[in-house]
Motif scaffolding. Structure first.
Motif, PDB file in Angstrom:
ATOM      1  N   UNK A  27      -5.121   0.280  -7.250  1.00 33.63           N
ATOM      2  CA  UNK A  27      -4.617   1.625  -7.512  1.00 33.63           C
ATOM      3  C   UNK A  27      -5.845   2.454  -7.848  1.00 33.63           C
ATOM      4  N   UNK A  28      -6.208   3.362  -6.936  1.00 35.06           N
ATOM      5  CA  UNK A  28      -7.538   3.954  -7.030  1.00 35.06           C
ATOM      6  C   UNK A  28      -7.583   5.325  -6.379  1.00 35.06           C
ATOM      7  N   UNK A  29      -8.661   6.041  -6.695  1.00 32.44           N
ATOM      8  CA  UNK A  29      -9.026   7.278  -6.009  1.00 32.44           C
ATOM      9  C   UNK A  29     -10.409   7.078  -5.412  1.00 32.44           C
TER      10      UNK A  29
ATOM     11  N   UNK B  76      -6.007   8.644  -2.258  1.00 31.85           N
ATOM     12  CA  UNK B  76      -5.451   8.431  -3.592  1.00 31.85           C
ATOM     13  C   UNK B  76      -4.215   7.554  -3.483  1.00 31.85           C
ATOM     14  N   UNK B  77      -4.159   6.489  -4.294  1.00 33.00           N
ATOM     15  CA  UNK B  77      -2.969   5.645  -4.326  1.00 33.00           C
ATOM     16  C   UNK B  77      -3.315   4.176  -4.227  1.00 33.00           C
TER      17      UNK B  77
ATOM     18  N   UNK C  70       0.835  -1.197   0.000  1.00 33.38           N
ATOM     19  CA  UNK C  70       0.000   0.000   0.000  1.00 33.38           C
ATOM     20  C   UNK C  70       0.871   1.248   0.000  1.00 33.38           C
ATOM     21  N   UNK C  71       0.376   2.280  -0.621  1.00 34.38           N
ATOM     22  CA  UNK C  71       1.014   3.600  -0.573  1.00 34.38           C
ATOM     23  C   UNK C  71      -0.045   4.615  -0.982  1.00 34.38           C
ATOM     24  N   UNK C  72      -0.581   5.312  -0.002  1.00 27.07           N
ATOM     25  CA  UNK C  72      -1.648   6.240  -0.311  1.00 27.07           C
ATOM     26  C   UNK C  72      -1.526   7.555   0.471  1.00 27.07           C
ATOM     27  N   UNK C  73      -2.201   8.559  -0.071  1.00 28.73           N
ATOM     28  CA  UNK C  73      -2.289   9.885   0.536  1.00 28.73           C
ATOM     29  C   UNK C  73      -3.756  10.163   0.829  1.00 28.73           C
TER      30      UNK C  73
END
Length: 406
Positions: A155-157, A129-130, A114-117
């Protein structure tokens, strides 16, 4: 390859082990960065008729990451996995070519999980997002497949809005599916997708929670799974006495072909699940139907499939003649034994039939025991036996796992 994977896994674990106690000493203070680790060892044994060899899979997953605190509404998470074989190579991990063995879909790898903001300007609005693990409701349609060593992520918003108390609305758009098989597998990544996820929850007191949803999946790498699904779910409970509760869930959905799917179909999904909770014991019965027309069947390709239609995983893809699953589930919270508290046991039985053609697919018996050794470590024993009739072959699976959360 496994040695190369195992070394960084242990290095990450050692670093986190040194860091976490220091973090705990200042737990009352807001921390700019919070590290964490989740280590899982699993032994999986499979005997499957029709294959010459039995599977023995001994695997270790080290998951480590960090979360940031909110700053002007922004926060972030980064998380990586290292999955290694620990022991003999006696199983088909879907990429090692050992097709004489049953499949255990846990290939060795080191990857970004995982890697999101996240942006949360007010408590009623949140955007992410991410690369992210997405779990909606009971994960029948969208889930992260947490049972396997490698998660399914998108991988999504996504945007979530809570306009009033008891109401939430989600919208998500995903362009890539990172599947449990890993990037080395031909089926490990679905790219260039056009996935729209719309979902709304309403707390309809005193009846329960009503969820309406629409999932629109255009999957060029899996065109036969491209579909649009619109449905509604009700889940709730009613207190009968100081120790007893009536439980219930019901769901209906309608699925049609979409986008790159070359087939035309119109199929129904139906679930009815009553139950009762009496003290430490919970008993449920269920009737789940995924319709098939003999050529196509209702599919749920982004679900946490292991949680449905039996732990032996014989129905990860719905047969063309559909699936009707009549099941019973008994769960028991066990009394404390010394320092061991919170242990639980579960027993399930499934009877599988087709929705078309009058086929009796088979039946399945399952059992599980979960024992929290302490607040960080849990041991789990799990068993499934599928007895085939008109579908697949007799299969027995056994699991032992240790989960350590730091």
């Amino acid at each position: 390859m496994e040695k190369q994977i195992l070394k960084p896994s242990l290095a990450v674990l050692a670093a986190l082990t040194c860091t976490l106690p220091a973090v705990a000493q200042t737990a009352e203070e807001p921390k700019a960065i919070t590290p964490y680790a989740d280590i899982r060892y699993r032994l999986e044994l499979i005997g499957q008729d029709g294959l010459p060899e039995n599977a023995t899979a001994s695997t270790l997953r080290v998951r480590a990451g960090f979360k940031t605190r909110e700053w002007s509404g922004f926060s972030a998470l980064v998380e990586g996995d290292a999955i290694a074989r620990v022991g003999p190579r006696h199983y088909n991990d879907t990429v090692n070519g050992l097709t004489a063995y049953p499949i255990v879909a846990d290939p060795s790898d080191v990857l970004l999980n995982q890697a999101w903001l996240r942006y949360k300007p007010v408590k009623e609005v949140e955007a992410v997002l991410g690369r992210q693990a997405v779990n909606f409701d009971n994960q029948r349609w969208i889930g992260s497949v947490g049972w396997r060593q490698n998660d399914q992520t998108l991988d999504a918003a996504r945007v979530t809005i809570k306009p009033m108390k008891g109401v939430s609305v989600d919208y998500g758009y995903a362009w890539r599916v990172n599947r449990i098989f890993g990037p080395d597998s031909p089926q490990g990544i679905w790219r260039d997708n056009n996935i729209h996820m719309v979902r709304a929850n309403f707390e309809a007191k005193p009846v329960g929670t009503v969820t309406t949803y629409g999932y629109f999946l255009d999957l060029p790498d899996a065109p036969l799974s491209s579909s649009k699904t619109i449905g509604v779910r009700l889940a709730g409970e009613q207190k009968l006495s100081s120790k007893a509760k009536l439980l219930y869930a019901a769901e209906y959905a309608y699925q049609r072909d979409l986008g790159s799917n070359p087939r035309n179909f119109s199929l129904d999904y139906l679930l009815v699940e009553p139950g009762i909770s009496l003290g430490a014991v919970t008993v449920k019965a269920g009737w789940e139907q995924l319709e098939g027309n003999g050529v196509s069947a209702l599919q749920t390709p982004l679900a946490t499939l292991h949680a449905f239609n039996g732990w032996a995983d014989k129905f990860l893809s719905t047969p063309a003649n559909g699936l009707r699953d009549l099941y019973a589930d008994v769960a028991v919270k066990l009394p404390a034994v010394g320092q061991i508290k919170g242990a639980s046991a579960q027993l399930q039985y499934h009877d599988y039939n087709s929705t078309r053609g009058g086929l009796n697919y088979g039946s399945e018996l399952e059992a599980m025991l979960a024992v929290p050794i302490d607040k960080h470590l849990t041991a789990t024993l799990k068993f499934a036996r599928y007895n085939a009739d008109d579908f697949a072959t007799d299969t027995t699976k056994f699991w032992f796992s240790l989960d350590l959360k730091l």
